[in-house]
Motif scaffolding. Structure first.
Motif, short mmCIF file in Angstrom:
data_model
loop_
_atom_site.label_atom_id
_atom_site.label_comp_id
_atom_site.label_asym_id
_atom_site.label_seq_id
_atom_site.Cartn_x
_atom_site.Cartn_y
_atom_site.Cartn_z
N PRO A 102 76.19 11.48 81.47
CA PRO A 102 76.93 10.10 81.24
C PRO A 102 76.38 9.13 80.12
CG PRO A 102 76.88 10.71 83.77
CD PRO A 102 75.99 11.71 82.94
N THR A 103 75.20 9.07 80.21
CA THR A 103 74.52 8.41 79.20
C THR A 103 74.46 8.79 77.79
OG1 THR A 103 72.42 9.00 79.83
CG2 THR A 103 73.35 7.15 81.05
N ALA A 104 75.00 10.10 77.57
CA ALA A 104 74.81 10.53 76.21
C ALA A 104 75.71 9.94 75.24
CB ALA A 104 74.94 12.19 76.35
N ALA A 105 75.28 10.19 73.92
CA ALA A 105 75.98 9.67 72.84
C ALA A 105 75.34 10.26 71.63
CB ALA A 105 75.80 8.14 72.50
N PHE A 106 76.34 10.57 70.62
CA PHE A 106 76.05 11.13 69.37
C PHE A 106 76.43 10.11 68.29
CE2 PHE A 106 77.14 14.25 72.76
CZ PHE A 106 76.23 15.16 72.61
N LEU A 144 80.92 8.01 57.98
CA LEU A 144 81.47 6.83 57.14
C LEU A 144 81.62 5.62 57.69
CD1 LEU A 144 84.12 8.83 55.16
CD2 LEU A 144 81.91 8.57 54.65
N GLY A 145 82.02 5.65 58.98
CA GLY A 145 82.17 4.43 59.81
C GLY A 145 81.12 4.20 60.72
N LEU A 146 80.16 5.08 60.93
CA LEU A 146 79.07 4.89 62.02
C LEU A 146 79.36 4.85 63.39
CD1 LEU A 146 76.54 2.55 60.17
CD2 LEU A 146 77.00 4.86 59.71
N GLU A 147 80.65 5.39 63.47
CA GLU A 147 80.98 5.31 64.97
C GLU A 147 80.14 6.33 65.98
OE1 GLU A 147 84.87 7.61 66.82
OE2 GLU A 147 85.53 5.56 65.76
N LYS A 148 79.85 5.76 67.12
CA LYS A 148 79.01 6.34 68.19
C LYS A 148 80.19 7.02 69.07
CE LYS A 148 75.20 4.57 69.45
NZ LYS A 148 74.31 3.62 70.21
N ILE A 149 79.80 8.30 69.53
CA ILE A 149 80.69 9.18 70.20
C ILE A 149 79.90 9.35 71.44
CG2 ILE A 149 81.77 11.41 70.62
CD1 ILE A 149 81.77 11.49 67.48
N GLY A 150 80.51 8.73 72.79
CA GLY A 150 80.00 8.88 74.13
C GLY A 150 80.29 10.33 74.64
N ALA A 151 79.72 10.24 75.76
CA ALA A 151 79.80 11.72 76.42
C ALA A 151 81.10 12.05 76.80
CB ALA A 151 79.23 11.63 77.65
N ASP A 152 82.06 11.43 77.16
CA ASP A 152 83.38 11.83 77.34
C ASP A 152 84.13 11.99 76.36
OD1 ASP A 152 83.08 11.33 80.29
OD2 ASP A 152 83.72 9.27 80.29
N ARG A 153 84.14 11.39 75.30
CA ARG A 153 84.92 11.55 74.03
C ARG A 153 84.32 12.86 73.60
NH1 ARG A 153 85.52 9.42 68.75
NH2 ARG A 153 87.40 10.20 67.88
N ALA A 154 83.01 12.91 73.59
CA ALA A 154 82.35 14.19 73.05
C ALA A 154 83.12 15.64 73.62
CB ALA A 154 80.87 14.07 73.06
N HIS A 155 82.93 15.45 75.01
CA HIS A 155 83.63 16.52 75.71
C HIS A 155 85.04 16.51 75.42
CE1 HIS A 155 84.86 18.36 79.63
NE2 HIS A 155 84.14 19.19 79.11
N ALA A 156 85.64 15.77 75.12
CA ALA A 156 87.26 15.84 74.81
C ALA A 156 87.43 16.46 73.46
CB ALA A 156 87.82 14.61 74.72
N LEU A 157 86.51 16.16 72.59
CA LEU A 157 86.35 16.58 71.25
C LEU A 157 85.81 18.08 70.97
CD1 LEU A 157 85.12 13.47 69.23
CD2 LEU A 157 87.49 14.33 68.76
N GLY A 158 85.37 18.60 71.94
CA GLY A 158 84.50 19.73 72.06
C GLY A 158 83.25 19.84 71.31
N LEU A 159 82.72 18.54 71.09
CA LEU A 159 81.33 18.15 70.60
C LEU A 159 80.07 18.47 71.67
CD1 LEU A 159 79.15 17.78 68.53
CD2 LEU A 159 79.53 14.91 69.10
#
Length: 248
Positions: A117-121, A154-169
């Motif tokens: 849950p605390t992961a971020a990319f 380009l926008g330095l957006e950080k991707i949290g765990a839930d969104r990373a999972h939704a994206l497939g990352l």
């Protein structure tokens, strides 16, 4: 194995743990070399799958910017990433916390990612005048999608765990135990088939660039690391101020 890297086995699975929690597992030349050696050594000793994770609250905070010194660090970093990518066994990233910059590079060099849950990319190179190689950008885009890659780079957006999972990352949500269970399952599968599948995935979707393109991109990549903006970013870090970039 070392105070910086712990290598343990669990059945047919080897577990590599980055151990610089006071520095959020930020990478140095030595740490890159130790990860590479631990991975190759584990496979040579018969490991059928690997798990890579971090000690403490971070997976890896990226390059230790106090220890990034040009070509030597880059060679150590990309040599380690290539090793993880080309190992003939499945490699699982147990992303236990933030994976920033080179931390995201380690995570995507692995075959699959299990995100806590605390992961971020994030790949915040535009904020410090660094650059990642074309392989990183292509692989990140393949996993997260082109739009998410553009937002991150380009926008330095950080991707949290839930969104990373939704994206497939991130392939699964879970902790180290979940990653270990998945790696143990992979370790029981047919080794030659797994190695072949990895080879095809890497070759078909990430072929070598033609010489002219590779040379052109390499020149642009090197220019970022040799730029006045990079020197400005390092000075601003020392002086605890916001850098002023000029595109030089």
């Amino acid at each position: 194995m070392s105070e910086l890297v712990d290598l343990r086995t669990s059945g047919r699975t080897a577990v590599i743990t980055l151990r610089r929690p006071a520095k959020r597992n930020a990478l140095t030349i030595e740490l890159c070399d130790l990860i590479r050696d631990a991975a190759t050594g584990a496979v040579a000793d018969g490991a059928r799958s690997l798990v890579v994770t971090g000690e403490g609250t971070s997976f890896c905070a990226g390059a230790d910017l106090d220890a990034v010194y040009g070509d030597t660090f880059r060679e150590a970093l990309y040599g380690m990433l290539q090793t993880l990518t080309t190992l003939p066994v499945p490699v699982v990233a147990a992303v236990n916390g933030p994976a920033i910059g080179a931390g995201t590079q380690i995570a995507i060099a692995c075959d699959v990612r299990v995100a806590a849950p605390t992961a971020a990319f994030a790949i915040p190179t535009a904020g410090n005048a660094l650059a990642v190689d074309p392989w990183t950008i292509r692989r990140f885009s393949l996993l997260a999608g082109n739009g998410a890659a553009r937002a991150a780079l380009l926008g330095l957006e950080k991707i949290g765990a839930d969104r990373a999972h939704a994206l497939g990352l991130a392939d699964r949500l879970g902790d180290l135990d979940d990653a270990l269970a998945w790696a143990a399952q992979m370790a029981e599968l047919a080794p030659l088939t797994l190695a072949y599948s990895k080879q095809v995935l890497n070759t078909v979707f990430e072929p070598e660039l033609d010489a002219a393109t590779a040379a052109e991109l390499g020149k642009s990549f090197d220019a970022c690391w040799a730029s006045e903006d990079f020197a400005e970013a390092r000075a601003a870090r020392r002086e605890k101020r916001k850098p002023v970039f000029r595109g030089l």
